[in-house]
Design a protein around this motif. Structure first.
Motif, PDB file in Angstrom:
ATOM      1  N   PHE A   1      10.870  -2.781  -1.126  1.00 12.25           N
ATOM      2  CA  PHE A   1      11.137  -1.485  -1.512  1.00 12.25           C
ATOM      3  C   PHE A   1      11.747  -0.547  -0.631  1.00 12.25           C
ATOM      4  CE2 PHE A   1       9.102   1.621  -5.068  1.00 12.25           C
ATOM      5  CZ  PHE A   1      10.448   1.866  -5.684  1.00 12.25           C
ATOM      6  N   HIS A   2      10.954  -0.467   0.509  1.00 12.12           N
ATOM      7  CA  HIS A   2      11.358   0.714   1.443  1.00 12.12           C
ATOM      8  C   HIS A   2      11.246   0.090   3.046  1.00 12.12           C
ATOM      9  CE1 HIS A   2       9.338   2.782  -1.921  1.00 12.12           C
ATOM     10  NE2 HIS A   2      10.455   3.670  -1.833  1.00 12.12           N
ATOM     11  N   GLY A   3      11.274  -1.376   3.043  1.00 10.31           N
ATOM     12  CA  GLY A   3      11.510  -2.124   4.255  1.00 10.31           C
ATOM     13  C   GLY A   3      10.031  -1.962   5.173  1.00 10.31           C
ATOM     14  N   TRP A   4       8.843  -1.453   4.673  1.00  9.74           N
ATOM     15  CA  TRP A   4       7.599  -1.527   5.417  1.00  9.74           C
ATOM     16  C   TRP A   4       7.354  -3.086   5.919  1.00  9.74           C
ATOM     17  CZ3 TRP A   4       3.110   2.487   4.324  1.00  9.74           C
ATOM     18  CH2 TRP A   4       3.836   3.507   4.200  1.00  9.74           C
ATOM     19  N   GLN A   5       7.225  -3.273   7.205  1.00 13.74           N
ATOM     20  CA  GLN A   5       6.871  -4.582   7.849  1.00 13.74           C
ATOM     21  C   GLN A   5       5.313  -4.771   7.982  1.00 13.74           C
ATOM     22  OE1 GLN A   5       8.393  -6.398  11.644  1.00 13.74           O
ATOM     23  NE2 GLN A   5       9.797  -6.862  10.123  1.00 13.74           N
TER      24      GLN A   5
ATOM     25  N   PRO B   1       0.811  -1.390   0.038  1.00 17.07           N
ATOM     26  CA  PRO B   1       0.129   0.080  -0.044  1.00 17.07           C
ATOM     27  C   PRO B   1       0.796   1.290  -0.058  1.00 17.07           C
ATOM     28  CG  PRO B   1      -0.056  -1.196   2.218  1.00 17.07           C
ATOM     29  CD  PRO B   1       0.543  -1.923   1.168  1.00 17.07           C
ATOM     30  N   HIS B   2       2.100   1.103   0.271  1.00 17.51           N
ATOM     31  CA  HIS B   2       3.053   2.476   0.105  1.00 17.51           C
ATOM     32  C   HIS B   2       3.174   2.715  -1.170  1.00 17.51           C
ATOM     33  CE1 HIS B   2       7.289   4.254   0.768  1.00 17.51           C
ATOM     34  NE2 HIS B   2       6.206   5.300   1.035  1.00 17.51           N
ATOM     35  N   LEU B   3       3.859   2.320  -2.054  1.00 20.94           N
ATOM     36  CA  LEU B   3       4.179   2.632  -3.335  1.00 20.94           C
ATOM     37  C   LEU B   3       4.056   1.314  -4.265  1.00 20.94           C
ATOM     38  CD1 LEU B   3       6.954   5.448  -2.994  1.00 20.94           C
ATOM     39  CD2 LEU B   3       4.594   5.741  -3.829  1.00 20.94           C
TER      40      LEU B   3
HETATM   41  S1  FES Z   1       6.513   0.224  -1.819  1.00 21.72           S
HETATM   42 FE1  FES Z   1       7.531   1.331  -0.185  1.00 21.72          FE
HETATM   43  S2  FES Z   1       7.652  -0.299   1.421  1.00 21.72           S
HETATM   44 FE2  FES Z   1       6.532  -1.286  -0.183  1.00 21.72          FE
END
Ligand code: FES
Ligand SMILES: [Fe+2]
Length: 367
Positions: free
Chosen positions: A95-99, A69-71
């Motif tokens: 991609f940006h490390g969201w867990q 849901p981030h990018l």
């Molecule tokens: S797209 Fe940025 S953390 Fe998943």
């Protein structure tokens, strides 16, 4: 049959006409257990969605929407699975490390943000209900988002490892899922499609012609009824008799059990070769409109004789399915079918199968 022949008999640009909804409600098989190791992710397409199936360090299987849901990174590619901050199964976006927590999809960690900031963002993945049963991972699909009210039956011989899987085959088929599921109740197609040794399109040589007239498979079917205590199951008993030079030789009984909208279990027991038993199981995933992923898994009891028996059976099963595929890959639904008395089982089956469509006003027999 060679692939070339199958291609030759596959029409990809036909009009599909009016047909039932593309995706039935119920448990849809999306992946085989053997294809998912702990801490592994697998992208799958099913009922028009892109999903990711992953197995956490706990061994449990989880299914989520594919895109972060981030990018929008794809979580089936290069994402990391492991124990998260809370010690439970988690998946981390590459991609940006969201867990994200596997149990409810909640984002629990964003690098360089504190907990308050993470809570404010309140990012969440969609988590799909799934079940791992009989070596297969199912996802619950319901058009209206309703909760599951039944589960696929446990096949104890598979769960207890009394049966082994000795063959597996996969096909991509271009038709509606119901075309496949109702095929076994279509009594009138057996004499035309499955009884002759060679199919009508074959150019027969003299010896094939001789064989054709000497050997045939006779199929007698006793389609019973929907099993009332388990309305998502439908049953049939089918006897296949091989006749050589007019003499009945080899008779075999198969028990057919349709489990929900996308699984068919064909089980057998034979006194031949000292007693063998097993099952041919067909799984269908309606990937996209008119695109099916069809998997056949062939299980048999332990022992050398049983394996040989199952392999021979598998050969004939594929032989028969490929004949059906020539029809499936080219046919279309007819809005007002001209049923005859021979089509009663198929009409009954279509009524039964309509329970898996969300639109209750959909007139299943008015095609
Ligand atoms: S797209 Fe940025 S953390 Fe998943
Ligand atoms: Fe068939």
């Amino acid at each position: 049959m060679s692939d070339i022949k199958l291609e030759k008999f596959c029409s990809t640009n036909r009009s599909m006409g009016e047909r039932p909804p593309d995706y039935p409600n119920g448990w849809i098989p999306v992946l085989e257990s053997q294809d998912l190791k702990p801490n592994q992710t697998k992208p799958v397409s099913a009922f028009g969605y892109e999903l990711v199936v992953f197995r956490g360090p706990s061994g449990a299987v989880h299914v989520i929407d594919a895109f972060c849901p981030h990018l929008g990174a794809h979580l089936g590619i290069a994402a990391k699975v492991g124990k998260g901050r809370c010690g439970n199964d988690c998946i981390t976006c590459p991609f940006h490390g969201w867990q994200f927590r596997a149990s409810d999809g909640q984002c629990t960690l964003i690098p360089n943000l504190n907990d308050n900031e993470i809570n404010t963002i309140n990012a969440k993945l969609t988590v799909w209900r799934c079940i791992e049963r009989n070596d297969v991972i199912y996802v619950w699909h319901h058009y209206d988002g309703a909760d599951p009210h039944w589960e696929p039956d446990i096949i104890s011989q598979i769960e207890d490892k009394q049966w082994q899987c000795v063959a597996r085959t996969e096909y991509s088929i271009d038709c509606h899922i119901q075309e496949i599921e109702e095929n076994w109740t279509d009594m009138a197609h057996f004499p035309a499609v499955h009884v002759p040794l060679f199919y009508p399109y074959d150019q027969l040589s003299w010896w094939q012609d001789l064989l054709q007239r000497s050997i045939s498979f006779n199929i007698r079917t006793n389609w019973t009824t929907v099993n009332e205590p388990e309305p998502y199951n439908a049953m049939a008993s089918i006897d296949a008799l091989t006749t050589v030079f007019g003499y009945d030789t080899w008779a075999m009984n198969f028990q057919f059990k349709q489990v929900g909208p996308a699984t068919l279990v064909i089980s057998y027991e034979s006194p031949l070769a000292g007693g063998v038993s097993g099952a041919l199981i067909q799984y269908v995933n309606p990937v996209a409109p008119n695109k099916l992923r069809f998997i056949l898994r062939n299980y048999c009891s332990q022992g050398f004789r049983s394996r040989i028996f199952a392999k021979v059976l598998n050969y004939f099963e594929l032989f028969m399915i490929e004949r059906d595929m020539i029809i499936w890959n080219n046919k279309r639904f007819i809005k007002t079918a001209r049923y005859t008395k021979l089509d009663r089982p198929i009409v009954k089956f279509r009524r039964w199968y309509s329970q898996f469509y969300a639109d209750k006003n959909y007139n299943v027999l008015d095609w």
